[in-house]
Scaffold this motif. Structure first.
Motif, mmCIF file in Angstrom:
data_model
loop_
_atom_site.group_PDB
_atom_site.id
_atom_site.type_symbol
_atom_site.label_atom_id
_atom_site.label_comp_id
_atom_site.label_asym_id
_atom_site.label_seq_id
_atom_site.Cartn_x
_atom_site.Cartn_y
_atom_site.Cartn_z
ATOM 1 N N ARG A 35 0.837 -1.213 0.000
ATOM 2 C CA ARG A 35 0.000 0.000 0.000
ATOM 3 C C ARG A 35 0.867 1.257 0.000
ATOM 4 N NH1 ARG A 35 -3.559 -2.784 3.854
ATOM 5 N NH2 ARG A 35 -2.420 -1.725 5.492
ATOM 6 N N SER A 39 1.145 4.005 -2.976
ATOM 7 C CA SER A 39 0.851 5.409 -2.655
ATOM 8 C C SER A 39 1.962 6.335 -3.143
ATOM 9 C CB SER A 39 0.670 5.588 -1.148
ATOM 10 O OG SER A 39 -0.442 4.892 -0.693
ATOM 11 N N TRP A 42 1.709 6.487 -6.862
ATOM 12 C CA TRP A 42 0.501 7.216 -7.249
ATOM 13 C C TRP A 42 0.811 8.714 -7.374
ATOM 14 C CZ3 TRP A 42 -4.257 5.339 -8.559
ATOM 15 C CH2 TRP A 42 -5.299 6.258 -8.652
#
Length: 89
Positions: A35, A39, A42
């Motif tokens: 995750r 992130s 992203w």
């Protein structure tokens, strides 16, 4: 943050995703590390569909090798290279 710092973040994020992709067809790969890596990417990449595809496959275990996180990982690495970042082939 300078370009070298961004490159280090991308390199570390790709290493986390690469490591998690192995065995992702047999076990879930939606860990905290994954995750965090997604992130980071992203914020730095424009190819959001590849990141979303990796996340969806990380959450779902099918037992089929062709449904692992490997293909999305390769797409993410290709997106990094396309945007001028160093990434494994």
């Amino acid at each position: 943050m300078d370009r070298a710092s961004h490159q280090r973040l991308i390199t570390l994020s790709l290493a986390v995703l690469d490591r998690a992709a192995y065995g992702s067809a047999q076990k879930q790969a939606d860990t905290e590390e994954v995750r965090l890596a997604l992130s980071v990417l992203w914020c730095l990449l424009q190819d959001r569909p590849a990141l979303l595809d990796y996340w969806h496959k990380a959450k779902n275990v099918s037992g089929h090798p062709w449904e692992s996180c490997r293909e999305p990982y390769y797409k993410i690495a290709a997106a990094c290279r396309k945007e001028g970042w160093l990434a494994p082939i």
